[in-house]
Design a protein around this motif. Sequence first.
Motif, PDB file in Angstrom:
ATOM      1  N   LYS A  40       0.814  -1.222   0.000  1.00  0.00           N
ATOM      2  CA  LYS A  40       0.000   0.000   0.000  1.00  0.00           C
ATOM      3  C   LYS A  40       0.848   1.272   0.000  1.00  0.00           C
ATOM      4  CE  LYS A  40      -3.827  -2.369   0.381  1.00  0.00           C
ATOM      5  NZ  LYS A  40      -4.365  -2.909  -0.814  1.00  0.00           N
ATOM      6  N   GLU A  41       2.083   1.170  -0.525  1.00  0.00           N
ATOM      7  CA  GLU A  41       2.957   2.327  -0.647  1.00  0.00           C
ATOM      8  C   GLU A  41       2.857   2.849  -2.073  1.00  0.00           C
ATOM      9  OE1 GLU A  41       6.495   0.687   2.277  1.00  0.00           O
ATOM     10  OE2 GLU A  41       6.429   0.043   0.177  1.00  0.00           O
ATOM     11  N   GLU A  42       2.843   4.169  -2.198  1.00  0.00           N
ATOM     12  CA  GLU A  42       2.775   4.760  -3.536  1.00  0.00           C
ATOM     13  C   GLU A  42       4.140   4.672  -4.222  1.00  0.00           C
ATOM     14  OE1 GLU A  42       0.983   8.660  -5.751  1.00  0.00           O
ATOM     15  OE2 GLU A  42       1.956   8.981  -3.826  1.00  0.00           O
ATOM     16  N   VAL A  43       4.118   4.170  -5.456  1.00  0.00           N
ATOM     17  CA  VAL A  43       5.325   4.069  -6.267  1.00  0.00           C
ATOM     18  C   VAL A  43       5.137   4.991  -7.472  1.00  0.00           C
ATOM     19  CG1 VAL A  43       6.781   2.546  -7.644  1.00  0.00           C
ATOM     20  CG2 VAL A  43       5.686   1.677  -5.563  1.00  0.00           C
ATOM     21  N   LYS A  44       6.111   5.868  -7.694  1.00  0.00           N
ATOM     22  CA  LYS A  44       6.038   6.809  -8.818  1.00  0.00           C
ATOM     23  C   LYS A  44       7.098   6.444  -9.843  1.00  0.00           C
ATOM     24  CE  LYS A  44       4.208  10.636  -6.145  1.00  0.00           C
ATOM     25  NZ  LYS A  44       4.320  12.049  -5.782  1.00  0.00           N
ATOM     26  N   ASN A  45       6.699   6.448 -11.110  1.00  0.00           N
ATOM     27  CA  ASN A  45       7.614   6.169 -12.215  1.00  0.00           C
ATOM     28  C   ASN A  45       7.558   7.298 -13.232  1.00  0.00           C
ATOM     29  OD1 ASN A  45       8.579   3.571 -11.451  1.00  0.00           O
ATOM     30  ND2 ASN A  45       6.656   2.677 -12.147  1.00  0.00           N
ATOM     31  N   THR A  46       8.716   7.651 -13.754  1.00  0.00           N
ATOM     32  CA  THR A  46       8.802   8.617 -14.841  1.00  0.00           C
ATOM     33  C   THR A  46       9.356   7.899 -16.062  1.00  0.00           C
ATOM     34  OG1 THR A  46       9.193  10.449 -13.323  1.00  0.00           O
ATOM     35  CG2 THR A  46       9.848  10.789 -15.612  1.00  0.00           C
ATOM     36  N   HIS A  47       8.709   8.080 -17.206  1.00  0.00           N
ATOM     37  CA  HIS A  47       9.150   7.489 -18.460  1.00  0.00           C
ATOM     38  C   HIS A  47       9.532   8.620 -19.406  1.00  0.00           C
ATOM     39  CE1 HIS A  47       7.714   3.524 -17.271  1.00  0.00           C
ATOM     40  NE2 HIS A  47       6.666   4.154 -16.788  1.00  0.00           N
ATOM     41  N   TRP A  48      10.643   8.441 -20.121  1.00  0.00           N
ATOM     42  CA  TRP A  48      11.127   9.446 -21.054  1.00  0.00           C
ATOM     43  C   TRP A  48      10.876   8.992 -22.480  1.00  0.00           C
ATOM     44  CZ3 TRP A  48      12.567  14.185 -19.602  1.00  0.00           C
ATOM     45  CH2 TRP A  48      12.838  14.385 -18.252  1.00  0.00           C
ATOM     46  N   HIS A  49      10.389   9.911 -23.300  1.00  0.00           N
ATOM     47  CA  HIS A  49      10.047   9.636 -24.692  1.00  0.00           C
ATOM     48  C   HIS A  49      10.744  10.661 -25.583  1.00  0.00           C
ATOM     49  CE1 HIS A  49       6.720   7.340 -22.915  1.00  0.00           C
ATOM     50  NE2 HIS A  49       6.570   8.393 -22.132  1.00  0.00           N
ATOM     51  N   THR A  50      11.227  10.195 -26.734  1.00  0.00           N
ATOM     52  CA  THR A  50      11.780  11.106 -27.730  1.00  0.00           C
ATOM     53  C   THR A  50      10.668  11.448 -28.708  1.00  0.00           C
ATOM     54  OG1 THR A  50      13.971  10.141 -27.521  1.00  0.00           O
ATOM     55  CG2 THR A  50      13.511  11.386 -29.540  1.00  0.00           C
ATOM     56  N   ILE A  51      10.449  12.737 -28.919  1.00  0.00           N
ATOM     57  CA  ILE A  51       9.400  13.225 -29.815  1.00  0.00           C
ATOM     58  C   ILE A  51      10.083  13.918 -30.994  1.00  0.00           C
ATOM     59  CG2 ILE A  51       7.324  14.635 -30.012  1.00  0.00           C
ATOM     60  CD1 ILE A  51       7.169  12.491 -27.765  1.00  0.00           C
ATOM     61  N   VAL A  52       9.604  13.638 -32.214  1.00  0.00           N
ATOM     62  CA  VAL A  52      10.095  14.334 -33.403  1.00  0.00           C
ATOM     63  C   VAL A  52       8.912  14.901 -34.176  1.00  0.00           C
ATOM     64  CG1 VAL A  52      12.193  12.956 -33.595  1.00  0.00           C
ATOM     65  CG2 VAL A  52      10.168  12.251 -34.838  1.00  0.00           C
ATOM     66  N   ALA A  53       9.126  16.033 -34.818  1.00  0.00           N
ATOM     67  CA  ALA A  53       8.089  16.664 -35.641  1.00  0.00           C
ATOM     68  C   ALA A  53       8.739  17.278 -36.869  1.00  0.00           C
ATOM     69  CB  ALA A  53       7.347  17.744 -34.848  1.00  0.00           C
ATOM     70  N   TRP A  54       8.021  17.233 -37.982  1.00  0.00           N
ATOM     71  CA  TRP A  54       8.522  17.720 -39.267  1.00  0.00           C
ATOM     72  C   TRP A  54       7.681  18.891 -39.779  1.00  0.00           C
ATOM     73  CZ3 TRP A  54      12.782  15.686 -41.683  1.00  0.00           C
ATOM     74  CH2 TRP A  54      13.263  14.461 -41.196  1.00  0.00           C
ATOM     75  N   GLY A  55       8.239  19.655 -40.698  1.00  0.00           N
ATOM     76  CA  GLY A  55       7.502  20.661 -41.465  1.00  0.00           C
ATOM     77  C   GLY A  55       6.890  21.769 -40.647  1.00  0.00           C
ATOM     78  N   GLN A  56       5.608  22.062 -40.955  1.00  0.00           N
ATOM     79  CA  GLN A  56       4.910  23.153 -40.276  1.00  0.00           C
ATOM     80  C   GLN A  56       4.750  22.880 -38.787  1.00  0.00           C
ATOM     81  OE1 GLN A  56       1.302  23.567 -42.639  1.00  0.00           O
ATOM     82  NE2 GLN A  56       2.152  25.395 -43.611  1.00  0.00           N
ATOM     83  N   LEU A  57       4.533  21.626 -38.416  1.00  0.00           N
ATOM     84  CA  LEU A  57       4.426  21.298 -36.992  1.00  0.00           C
ATOM     85  C   LEU A  57       5.759  21.571 -36.294  1.00  0.00           C
ATOM     86  CD1 LEU A  57       2.798  20.313 -34.608  1.00  0.00           C
ATOM     87  CD2 LEU A  57       3.379  17.962 -35.254  1.00  0.00           C
ATOM     88  N   ALA A  58       6.855  21.300 -36.960  1.00  0.00           N
ATOM     89  CA  ALA A  58       8.177  21.592 -36.393  1.00  0.00           C
ATOM     90  C   ALA A  58       8.306  23.089 -36.111  1.00  0.00           C
ATOM     91  CB  ALA A  58       9.273  21.122 -37.337  1.00  0.00           C
ATOM     92  N   GLN A  59       7.864  23.915 -37.054  1.00  0.00           N
ATOM     93  CA  GLN A  59       7.915  25.372 -36.861  1.00  0.00           C
ATOM     94  C   GLN A  59       7.051  25.802 -35.685  1.00  0.00           C
ATOM     95  OE1 GLN A  59       6.751  26.698 -40.773  1.00  0.00           O
ATOM     96  NE2 GLN A  59       8.889  26.965 -41.408  1.00  0.00           N
ATOM     97  N   ARG A  60       5.872  25.197 -35.551  1.00  0.00           N
ATOM     98  CA  ARG A  60       4.987  25.528 -34.424  1.00  0.00           C
ATOM     99  C   ARG A  60       5.628  25.126 -33.102  1.00  0.00           C
ATOM    100  NH1 ARG A  60       0.512  23.398 -31.496  1.00  0.00           N
ATOM    101  NH2 ARG A  60      -0.895  25.081 -30.945  1.00  0.00           N
TER     102      ARG A  60
END
Length: 112
Positions: A40-60
């Motif tokens: 009954k102990e709280e366990v916290k996890n952090t996950h890291w993700h690499t995000i990529v974006a191209w074109g107009q979304l990259a500019q935004r």
Amino acid sequence: MNSVKLIGNVGRDISVKEFEGGRLVSFSLATNESYLNKNKEEVKNTHWHTIVAWGQLAQRCETLVEKGKMIVVEGKLNYRQYENKDKQLVRVAEVVAFKVEEAVKNQEANVS
């Protein structure tokens, strides 16, 4: 269907690369989860993700994405591999974004 939606905090400022065919940005996104273990102990996890974006979304992303900011990313999982300068095979998992927006504060609470 290959679809992913992540809500998290930007871990670093974006990296911008220019190509003949357009512009690519990449950044890291931290997502958090917590649960109660058998004691009954709280366990916290952090996950890291690499995000990529191209074109107009990259500019935004250049104006929207900054370290520490909570954002929502929708996209697809992509797996690729390449040979590094030491001739070792490197495998990469990343999210290719098709939508990036600022998170609404109560949005994180609604994710299961």
